[in-house]
Write a protein that holds these residues in place. Sequence first.
Motif, PDB file in Angstrom:
ATOM      1  N   UNK A 176       0.724  -1.111  -0.317  1.00  0.00           N
ATOM      2  CA  UNK A 176      -0.073  -0.126  -0.420  1.00  0.00           C
ATOM      3  C   UNK A 176       0.999   1.303   0.171  1.00  0.00           C
ATOM      4  N   UNK A 177       1.962   1.275   0.430  1.00  0.00           N
ATOM      5  CA  UNK A 177       2.969   2.466   0.571  1.00  0.00           C
ATOM      6  C   UNK A 177       3.246   2.838  -0.550  1.00  0.00           C
ATOM      7  N   UNK A 178       4.096   1.270  -0.655  1.00  0.00           N
ATOM      8  CA  UNK A 178       4.631   1.607  -2.303  1.00  0.00           C
ATOM      9  C   UNK A 178       3.532   2.328  -3.478  1.00  0.00           C
ATOM     10  N   UNK A 179       2.320   2.031  -3.462  1.00  0.00           N
ATOM     11  CA  UNK A 179       1.522   2.318  -4.289  1.00  0.00           C
ATOM     12  C   UNK A 179       0.783   4.110  -3.940  1.00  0.00           C
ATOM     13  N   UNK A 180       1.535   4.050  -2.546  1.00  0.00           N
ATOM     14  CA  UNK A 180       0.846   5.156  -2.317  1.00  0.00           C
ATOM     15  C   UNK A 180       1.954   6.833  -2.760  1.00  0.00           C
ATOM     16  N   UNK A 181       3.484   6.057  -3.031  1.00  0.00           N
ATOM     17  CA  UNK A 181       4.568   6.812  -3.169  1.00  0.00           C
ATOM     18  C   UNK A 181       4.890   6.634  -4.372  1.00  0.00           C
ATOM     19  N   UNK A 182       4.384   6.569  -5.622  1.00  0.00           N
ATOM     20  CA  UNK A 182       4.036   6.460  -6.812  1.00  0.00           C
ATOM     21  C   UNK A 182       4.956   4.966  -7.410  1.00  0.00           C
ATOM     22  N   UNK A 183       5.916   4.310  -6.947  1.00  0.00           N
ATOM     23  CA  UNK A 183       6.511   3.290  -7.536  1.00  0.00           C
ATOM     24  C   UNK A 183       5.677   2.520  -8.427  1.00  0.00           C
ATOM     25  N   UNK A 184       6.971   1.598  -9.107  1.00  0.00           N
ATOM     26  CA  UNK A 184       6.145   1.440 -10.514  1.00  0.00           C
ATOM     27  C   UNK A 184       6.667  -0.363 -10.205  1.00  0.00           C
ATOM     28  N   UNK A 185       6.944  -0.727  -9.065  1.00  0.00           N
ATOM     29  CA  UNK A 185       7.103  -2.221  -9.187  1.00  0.00           C
ATOM     30  C   UNK A 185       8.112  -2.383  -8.042  1.00  0.00           C
ATOM     31  N   UNK A 306      26.244 -16.178 -21.076  1.00  0.00           N
ATOM     32  CA  UNK A 306      26.248 -14.834 -22.656  1.00  0.00           C
ATOM     33  C   UNK A 306      26.181 -15.412 -23.058  1.00  0.00           C
ATOM     34  N   UNK A 307      26.525 -16.615 -23.525  1.00  0.00           N
ATOM     35  CA  UNK A 307      26.952 -16.911 -24.586  1.00  0.00           C
ATOM     36  C   UNK A 307      25.609 -17.522 -25.401  1.00  0.00           C
ATOM     37  N   UNK A 308      24.743 -17.772 -24.705  1.00  0.00           N
ATOM     38  CA  UNK A 308      23.497 -18.551 -25.707  1.00  0.00           C
ATOM     39  C   UNK A 308      22.620 -17.696 -26.099  1.00  0.00           C
ATOM     40  N   UNK A 309      22.380 -17.782 -27.284  1.00  0.00           N
ATOM     41  CA  UNK A 309      21.610 -16.754 -28.034  1.00  0.00           C
ATOM     42  C   UNK A 309      20.268 -16.248 -26.907  1.00  0.00           C
ATOM     43  N   UNK A 310      19.751 -15.004 -27.912  1.00  0.00           N
ATOM     44  CA  UNK A 310      18.771 -15.010 -27.400  1.00  0.00           C
ATOM     45  C   UNK A 310      19.035 -14.134 -25.352  1.00  0.00           C
ATOM     46  N   UNK A 311      19.701 -13.963 -24.833  1.00  0.00           N
ATOM     47  CA  UNK A 311      20.189 -14.013 -23.564  1.00  0.00           C
ATOM     48  C   UNK A 311      20.353 -12.349 -23.997  1.00  0.00           C
ATOM     49  N   UNK A 312      19.419 -11.550 -23.112  1.00  0.00           N
ATOM     50  CA  UNK A 312      19.963 -10.094 -22.699  1.00  0.00           C
ATOM     51  C   UNK A 312      19.919  -9.848 -21.255  1.00  0.00           C
ATOM     52  N   UNK A 313      20.834  -9.235 -20.862  1.00  0.00           N
ATOM     53  CA  UNK A 313      20.999  -8.348 -19.395  1.00  0.00           C
ATOM     54  C   UNK A 313      20.559  -7.259 -19.459  1.00  0.00           C
ATOM     55  N   UNK A 314      19.494  -7.288 -18.669  1.00  0.00           N
ATOM     56  CA  UNK A 314      19.179  -6.098 -18.353  1.00  0.00           C
ATOM     57  C   UNK A 314      18.957  -5.679 -17.511  1.00  0.00           C
ATOM     58  N   UNK A 315      18.073  -4.241 -16.573  1.00  0.00           N
ATOM     59  CA  UNK A 315      18.198  -4.254 -15.552  1.00  0.00           C
ATOM     60  C   UNK A 315      16.395  -4.078 -15.457  1.00  0.00           C
ATOM     61  N   UNK A 316      15.973  -4.003 -13.769  1.00  0.00           N
ATOM     62  CA  UNK A 316      14.529  -4.265 -13.789  1.00  0.00           C
ATOM     63  C   UNK A 316      13.380  -3.197 -14.751  1.00  0.00           C
ATOM     64  N   UNK A 317      13.698  -1.722 -14.320  1.00  0.00           N
ATOM     65  CA  UNK A 317      13.347  -1.516 -15.175  1.00  0.00           C
ATOM     66  C   UNK A 317      13.374  -1.582 -16.627  1.00  0.00           C
ATOM     67  N   UNK A 318      14.148  -1.576 -17.735  1.00  0.00           N
ATOM     68  CA  UNK A 318      14.819  -2.054 -18.887  1.00  0.00           C
ATOM     69  C   UNK A 318      13.226  -3.374 -18.999  1.00  0.00           C
ATOM     70  N   UNK A 319      13.226  -3.871 -18.017  1.00  0.00           N
ATOM     71  CA  UNK A 319      12.399  -5.382 -18.605  1.00  0.00           C
ATOM     72  C   UNK A 319      10.407  -4.686 -18.403  1.00  0.00           C
ATOM     73  N   UNK A 320      10.998  -3.887 -17.652  1.00  0.00           N
ATOM     74  CA  UNK A 320       9.105  -3.291 -16.890  1.00  0.00           C
ATOM     75  C   UNK A 320       8.760  -2.452 -18.263  1.00  0.00           C
ATOM     76  N   UNK A 321      10.270  -2.107 -18.954  1.00  0.00           N
ATOM     77  CA  UNK A 321       9.645  -1.370 -20.260  1.00  0.00           C
ATOM     78  C   UNK A 321       8.850  -2.094 -21.478  1.00  0.00           C
ATOM     79  N   UNK A 322       9.794  -4.067 -21.161  1.00  0.00           N
ATOM     80  CA  UNK A 322       9.351  -4.461 -22.112  1.00  0.00           C
ATOM     81  C   UNK A 322       8.109  -5.091 -21.764  1.00  0.00           C
ATOM     82  N   UNK A 323       7.656  -5.057 -20.436  1.00  0.00           N
ATOM     83  CA  UNK A 323       7.060  -6.008 -20.118  1.00  0.00           C
ATOM     84  C   UNK A 323       5.446  -4.896 -20.366  1.00  0.00           C
ATOM     85  N   UNK A 324       5.514  -3.522 -20.107  1.00  0.00           N
ATOM     86  CA  UNK A 324       4.317  -3.135 -20.622  1.00  0.00           C
ATOM     87  C   UNK A 324       4.167  -3.216 -22.500  1.00  0.00           C
ATOM     88  N   UNK A 325       5.276  -3.562 -23.271  1.00  0.00           N
ATOM     89  CA  UNK A 325       5.145  -3.401 -24.440  1.00  0.00           C
ATOM     90  C   UNK A 325       5.989  -4.173 -25.236  1.00  0.00           C
TER      91      UNK A 325
END
Length: 475
Positions: A176-185, A306-325
């Motif tokens: 509830x506090x996270x929602x009130x303080x406008x965190x995204x995740x 890292x040697x696997x195909x289609x592996x991407x090392x990302x931040x959770x913020x980058x992952x959030x942008x992808x999840x939204x679109x």
Amino acid sequence: MKWIACALVLAASTWTVHAQEGTAPPTGTGGGVTTAYNCDTNACQLTHNCLCASKNPPAGLAPKDTPQFVVVTFDDSVQDTLVATAKKMLNYTNPNGCSAKGTWYVSMQYTDFSLVQEWYADGNEVADHTFSHVGNPSGDEIAAAKSMLQTYGGIPANKIAGFRAPFLNYSQETFKLLGQQQFSYDSSASASGDDDMFWPYTLDYGLANLNDATGGSSAGVKVPGLWEFPMYSVANSAGIPQLMDVYLAGSPQDVKSWSMATFDKHYNGNRQPFGIYVHPTHLTPNAAADPTAQLNGLLDLLQTISQKQDVWFVTNWQLLQWMKNPVKASELGKQEYMKCKKPVIASEICNGLDDDGNGTPDDNLLNNCNFGTTNFKTCFNCPSSAPTPSNPTPQSSAQNGSAGYRYPVPSTCDTTWWDPVGNKCLCDLTSTTCQYKDLAASVTPNGKSSDASIMRLSLSHMPLTIIVIALVALF
């Protein structure tokens, strides 16, 4: 209750690395699926920032077309030796030639805010881990950390999107506090096995990952629009879930074997993100221990992944942008949030970057703030007294307009373009003419980097004069 080998209790603060609060085992947490969870997939749509918990990739993507995200996260204070350890763990290149990025959940005690700014300016994520690292935190504890990261670290408020509860100890009130303080995740709930290995989802219909701290029910955890990024466990040889600091649970060889088995389950299954969650103090040499073997084992694991195909090392913020679109793996590298570029600035302005190329970011521009046990460096004003959870940003020791005063980053500018000494934004957020240096390495046809040390400047970002000179030389 299934749970986790987390950490050994570290001793004195007489080490080079100050003692980290996050080393105690998590309490009040468990795993499984919340039986009361029931999400209406017809009403809950990404177009309304709503997504039901699911083991399948979002937007109907087939697993073979879905990027395999790897999130490497770091918890607790930001110190120079710990940053050096973290950078070793991100010394890998994504398929688009950009370097791997990570998320740091920052607690305030012992943190050097000049390093927080450097971490962000380098393209990584800075997130909230409370002021004094307490479980089931109060609103002041959460808000104080966010305020200090913005005031002394120069992190734009809208980029402090994420939160992780210390000791992974949270309650219904935390959400509830996270929602009130406008965190995204939030990223505190655990996915302890196959039953709750969900992709990130929103809490419009509650928490799908069961946790004892919530009372075993999702009923009171409904926070519309707040995302939950589950922390995915690794099963040891006995099938017992390990979550944070897995490298403490066995030999480097065993840890790699367990981790690769879990990674392959993600990679060959529904491509849920794979996480490596660490307290970097455990992997940084100090007077009491030399964790070189554990660190090298973890680096070996990361290199293999890292040697696997289609592996991407990302931040959770980058992952959030992808999840939204969501987009296919073949299209991910073209997304703006996945690009890597550095502002072209001729001289140092105290923005967390080495603007003049002499090897030292912000040289001779940092303020040193000293209050006994509270000491940090910052590009911004020192407070007149030591920060506290109830007063995290005391009145500045310098007065507005006086010599030496540092101006805060406005909402219309990013910290990498902001000159806090000259009170000037060298390129505001609406500008399309900012000059950047493209940091992406050249990549081979199979999508792998051919030389991570190569940097190339995007033609679209070159100054017009350079293009004209080049054309003259040709003709």
